[in-house]
Design a protein around this motif. Structure first.
Motif, short mmCIF file in Angstrom:
data_model
loop_
_atom_site.label_atom_id
_atom_site.label_comp_id
_atom_site.label_asym_id
_atom_site.label_seq_id
_atom_site.Cartn_x
_atom_site.Cartn_y
_atom_site.Cartn_z
N CYS A 53 0.84 -1.20 0.00
CA CYS A 53 0.00 0.00 0.00
C CYS A 53 0.88 1.25 0.00
O CYS A 53 2.06 1.20 0.34
CB CYS A 53 -0.94 0.03 1.21
N SER A 59 -4.76 4.88 2.59
CA SER A 59 -4.38 3.65 1.87
C SER A 59 -4.18 2.50 2.85
O SER A 59 -4.64 1.38 2.61
CB SER A 59 -3.10 3.89 1.06
N GLY A 63 -6.62 -0.90 3.03
CA GLY A 63 -6.08 -2.26 2.98
C GLY A 63 -6.41 -3.06 4.23
O GLY A 63 -6.79 -4.24 4.16
N VAL A 155 -2.70 -1.21 -2.68
CA VAL A 155 -3.70 -0.18 -2.40
C VAL A 155 -2.97 1.15 -2.45
O VAL A 155 -2.02 1.37 -1.68
CB VAL A 155 -4.35 -0.38 -1.02
#
Length: 207
Positions: A53, A59, A63, A155
């Motif tokens: 990520c 982010s 995740g 991500v």
């Protein structure tokens, strides 16, 4: 050997029209609700051998909310916008209209004192080209056996997804401005260093 990299845009932390440069705010309630509604369609991402990520709060939170437990990657950090960090495009335009015009027109310019677009694209591209290839399946404690299709999920902030696509497709830097990445949208690229292909899968909501 090749690798399959699925990029998932982080959930939003503000209305789209209020998106801010290099935004490090955590997910708000609306963002959490978006992740929960999409979770059933994204559960298969947890099968990826490697899960990464961007090192931004939203982010990481996206995740984690999907059960990915992703590893933050410094190379996937958001675009460094220098003194414009935290501003919307409209706010930056109101303060420095000529600087914004120059920035939009020239991918090598960085009037904000941060990172030029061309450097941002290269940064995420270098990360992509160094992903391990030929990952396979193995029982716990065993070393994965090389095969022809390792799976990776990342991500990332929408800006990072856009820059990755520009790099993978070897498109002109200006293409960055023509890519619209919505929160929680997905796209998959397959291949290896220097040779990437865009993959669209109609079995999901990939963008």
């Amino acid at each position: 050997m090749h690798v399959r990299v699925t990029l998932l845009a982080a959930a939003r932390s503000s209305p789209l029209l209020a998106e801010r440069f290099d935004d490090d705010r955590p997910l708000d309630l609306a963002g959490w609700n978006e992740v929960q509604r999409a979770a059933h369609a994204l559960v298969r991402l947890a099968a990826a051998e490697l899960r990464y990520c961007s090192p931004t709060p939203r982010s990481r939170a996206t995740g984690d909310a999907l059960g990915l437990s992703p590893l933050a990657q410094p190379a996937l950090r958001d675009w460094d916008m220098g003194r414009w960090r935290g501003l919307t495009l409209g706010e930056a335009m109101a303060r420095e209209p000529r600087a914004v015009d120059a920035w939009l027109a020239d991918p090598y310019s960085a009037p904000h004192g941060g990172e030029p677009l061309i450097a941002f694209i290269k940064r995420v591209g270098d990360w992509l080209d160094t992903r391990p290839q030929g990952l396979g399946y193995a029982r716990p404690g065993e070393t994965p056996i090389a095969d022809d299709g390792g799976r990776i999920v990342a991500v990332a902030e929408p800006a990072v997804v856009r820059a990755t696509l520009v790099y993978a497709l070897k498109a002109p830097p200006s293409t960055y401005w023509n890519i619209d990445v919505r929160p929680l949208s997905m796209v998959t690229i397959t291949g290896r260093a220097g040779r990437w292909n865009l993959r669209l899968d109609d079995r999901t909501v990939q963008a």
